[in-house]
Design an enzyme around this catalytic site. Sequence first.
Site, PDB file in Angstrom:
ATOM      1  N   SER A 182     114.207 -82.074 -36.753  1.00 56.47           N
ATOM      2  CA  SER A 182     115.421 -82.699 -37.311  1.00 56.47           C
ATOM      3  C   SER A 182     116.105 -81.793 -38.336  1.00 56.47           C
ATOM      4  CB  SER A 182     115.092 -84.062 -37.937  1.00 56.47           C
ATOM      5  OG  SER A 182     114.482 -84.913 -37.002  1.00 56.47           O
ATOM      6  N   ASP A 297     116.940 -89.577 -34.063  1.00 52.98           N
ATOM      7  CA  ASP A 297     117.193 -90.976 -34.411  1.00 52.98           C
ATOM      8  C   ASP A 297     118.114 -91.654 -33.409  1.00 52.98           C
ATOM      9  OD1 ASP A 297     115.529 -91.285 -36.561  1.00 52.98           O
ATOM     10  OD2 ASP A 297     117.069 -91.097 -38.101  1.00 52.98           O
ATOM     11  N   ASN A 320     108.370 -86.523 -32.433  1.00 54.88           N
ATOM     12  CA  ASN A 320     108.357 -87.057 -33.801  1.00 54.88           C
ATOM     13  C   ASN A 320     108.785 -88.519 -33.858  1.00 54.88           C
ATOM     14  OD1 ASN A 320     111.146 -86.195 -33.236  1.00 54.88           O
ATOM     15  ND2 ASN A 320     111.542 -86.666 -35.380  1.00 54.88           N
TER      16      ASN A 320
END
Length: 411
Positions: A182, A297, A320
Amino acid sequence: MPAVDIPGSKSLTARALFLAAAADGVSTLVRPLHSDDTEGFAEGLTRLGYRVGRSADAWQVDGRPQGPAAAEADVFCRDGATTARFLPTLAAAGHGTYRFDASPQMRRRPLGPLTRALRDLGVDLRHEEAEGHHPLTVHAAGVEGGEVVLDAGESSQYLTALLLLGPLTRTGLRIRVTDLVSAPYVEITLAMMRAFGVEVARDGLVYDVPAGGYRATTYAIEPDASTASYFFAAAAVTPGREITVPGLGSGALQGDLRFVEVLRRMGAEVEVAEDRTTVRGTGELRGLTVNMRDISDTMPTLAAIAPFASGPVRIEDVGNTRVKECDRLEACADNLRRLGVRVSTGPDRIEIHPGEPAPGAEIRTFGDHRIVMSFAVTALRTPGLTYDDPGCVRKTFPGFHEAFAALPAAG
């Protein structure tokens, strides 16, 4: 042009609260996110002895470069990962004894790489139960600084926490990162540190953070790009529907706005202006293979609309997401299978085949706000979907269901 008002970014609000608390002077945060996560962060600061004044559209924070005013504090971090990771790091720069705990959901989420790095910097920190998890106690005596090695392959928040800490150390901080997920979230951190007067030098995955502290400022929080993804996806799955989000455009800090490029590849019309982004549904939604490591996300958003694509949708490099509020890969797979959709998963991937979802299923939310909001997009074309915990959206967007029900109709 039908515009949707998206609440402020959770990521920006959390970072701004840390920076304002650490800065010399009074900072004003304009249009912060009001949600369970951010209220929990502000409450945690108050428990540590910082003054936080909150009104509807601005929060004021009295900074304390020397650290928390309280010599002792007990802080409950609720479900908030930013609260649970950033506040112990902030407290370490002060002097006192600070205990942190969190919800059962947050207790399950990992902290180990961050707390190992803090210990390597000399912080006296003890996990009370499971090593690498909440609850934990910090016996703070300031942080000297120096060099530390960090594995941020599980969460970029570990790196953000240490970057934010750097200017509060006595001699500055050099962080050598062995793995990073990220990465766009780290760019947000660096840009916001700059706004509060600190420039970080970077050479590859080595970050040099100077000592010297932050200066207070007025900081405007942009709309949350992760939250906007549900509204952009709603346009993409509905022929003729157009949705514009003001305040998120080519100058936006948040990497999750790149989700609209995935929608563009699938066939939606996308227009990114300087101060707004518009997505229009064309009636076409193609399958694709996409690496979402940097925008993970938004993985559940794509998974929730994938059955409506004309070919398989394969999402890669999102291992993740298994250590978020829930195991999001399996949560998406489980719910899609409940809808009769064919799905396969691997350690860090999910592949979803086309198929009209069966109506009338109950979505298992696993207490995760992003699962609810993602499958709300599926529900636009699948009648009768319900949720076992619709209220968990309060974590980031308490008014989500009302806002989604008020979506502009297809043109």
